[in-house]
Design an enzyme around this catalytic site. Structure first.
Site, PDB file in Angstrom:
ATOM      1  N   ARG A 192      -5.891 -15.693  10.693  1.00 36.27           N
ATOM      2  CA  ARG A 192      -6.841 -16.727  10.285  1.00 36.27           C
ATOM      3  C   ARG A 192      -7.243 -17.678  11.415  1.00 36.27           C
ATOM      4  NH1 ARG A 192      -3.828 -18.151   4.731  1.00 36.27           N
ATOM      5  NH2 ARG A 192      -2.139 -17.263   5.977  1.00 36.27           N
ATOM      6  N   TYR A 227       0.838  -1.193   0.000  1.00 40.28           N
ATOM      7  CA  TYR A 227       0.000   0.000   0.000  1.00 40.28           C
ATOM      8  C   TYR A 227       0.874   1.244   0.000  1.00 40.28           C
ATOM      9  CZ  TYR A 227      -3.500  -3.565   0.666  1.00 40.28           C
ATOM     10  OH  TYR A 227      -4.280  -4.677   0.491  1.00 40.28           O
TER      11      TYR A 227
END
Length: 374
Positions: free
Chosen positions: A322, A182
């Protein structure tokens, strides 16, 4: 007491344990970047489950900084109100909340990964023109607009304004997102930043925008509130960022008032990454060795593995991603497996002084289910 379940204090802020929820994009915002009941349920469940810090997904500081049109933001007052409901809930469960402030740069205006399309969303379909250090696109995405200097100079102020709104929204800390390809990572990496002005060139030039942004955010935060930065320690590609580069960046970040570096890797270019258990942990150790606290993330899945990361001095906290989606009460599981009777939960509705320990699970706490660890 295990190190994993022990408290940690950064500046004047104490976390009840060193198990932190990693930021994970949900692509589920309402119109105009508003968090919804989905975010309350997602983040709130992990607070109930015992995480010491609950970090939001990448939260855009400006509309054009969103990864997708369905990303959350914190650039207006309506978003502040929506976030406040969530941070209040998290705090009432004894956890702290943090917002990951982000600008996607050339990886903005993309389809969410739910089968609607691939790559960049066309402007005529609700997308927008992305920006970057240069006009070089991320592979498979639309060509971005190269940021002129006056727009680069505006970026730190955009992050600072978002940090002010984060305080109003009740967040306990801010993390500046400088990883995963980013905008701030794009400036850091020589693979995406080939500018020849003061925002490019050597590592110091490429790091200038990040350091200016950190300075602007640090200036609006209370002295007792920690500031985090997430970095990608390596691009996993020849000619890109290296662990040694990131160690130097960590030194600069410490000098500019950052309290912990959250160490991830990759995301700026397509690369072959040797993914495996704890594959990013050595980079967290490399950062920690510079004298700043670090967080380790990436394929840390079991409590004993997480405890080992801390006991061996490789990081100060672990961030669980996760596995926390599979098990929102991962910290309770950790306490049970490690045989630690330290109170994990420090509040329950109607009883603010209550504490729950493993083996004394009551009806309001998620019950241990029939899982591989049960």
């Amino acid at each position: 007491m295990s190190i994993l379940l022990s408290p940690l204090t950064l500046r004047g802020t104490t976390f009840r344990n060193r198990i932190w929820l990693a930021p994970m994009c949900q692509y589920s915002a309402a119109d105009d970047g508003l968090p919804t009941d989905w975010h309350l349920a997602h983040l709130g469940a992990r607070a109930v489950g015992g995480f010491g810090l609950v970090l939001t997904e990448a939260t855009a500081v400006v509309p054009e900084g969103r990864i997708s049109p369905q990303d959350v933001g914190i650039w207006n007052d309506d978003q502040v109100v929506a976030w406040r409901r969530i941070t209040d809930f998290i705090r009432a469960r004894g956890a702290l909340s943090g917002v990951q402030l982000a600008h996607a740069g050339r990886k903005a205006s993309t389809f969410r990964p739910f089968g609607e399309g691939h790559g960049s969303v066309p402007v005529e379909d609700g997308g927008w023109t992305a920006v970057g250090p240069t006009g070089e696109p991320f592979a498979g995405y639309a060509v971005p607009q190269e940021l002129p200097e006056e727009e680069i100079l505006a970026v730190p102020g955009q992050f600072a304004a978002a940090a002010r709104r984060a305080l109003a929204a009740g967040f306990d800390l801010v993390e500046v997102h400088a990883a995963h390809g980013y905008l701030l990572h794009q400036f850091l990496s020589p693979l995406s930043n080939t500018r020849t002005d003061r925002w490019g060139g050597d590592l110091a030039g490429r790091a200038q925008l990040l350091l200016d942004t950190v300075d602007a955010v640090r200036a609006v935060l209370p002295d007792d509130q920690p500031l985090l930065v997430r970095v990608s320690a390596t691009d996993w590609t020849e000619g890109g960022l290296t662990g040694e580069d990131t160690a130097q960046i960590a030194v600069w970040l410490r000098e500019h008032g950052v309290d912990l570096v959250d160490v991830s890797t990759g995301g700026n270019v397509h690369a072959s990454i040797p993914v495996g258990p704890g594959y990013q942990v050595p980079f967290a150790r490399q950062v920690r060795d510079t004298g700043i606290a670090s967080g380790a993330v990436g394929m840390i899945t079991t409590p004993h593995q997480a405890e080992k990361v801390l006991t061996e001095g490789e990081a100060d906290v672990v961030l669980i991603g996760r596995p926390a989606l599979y098990d929102p009460s991962w910290p309770l599981r950790a306490a049970r497996e490690l045989g630690d009777d330290t109170p994990v939960l420090t509040h329950r509705p109607g009883s603010p002084d209550a504490a729950v320990v493993p083996g004394q699970v009551t009806g309001w706490v998620p019950q241990y289910g029939r899982g591989s660890w049960d």
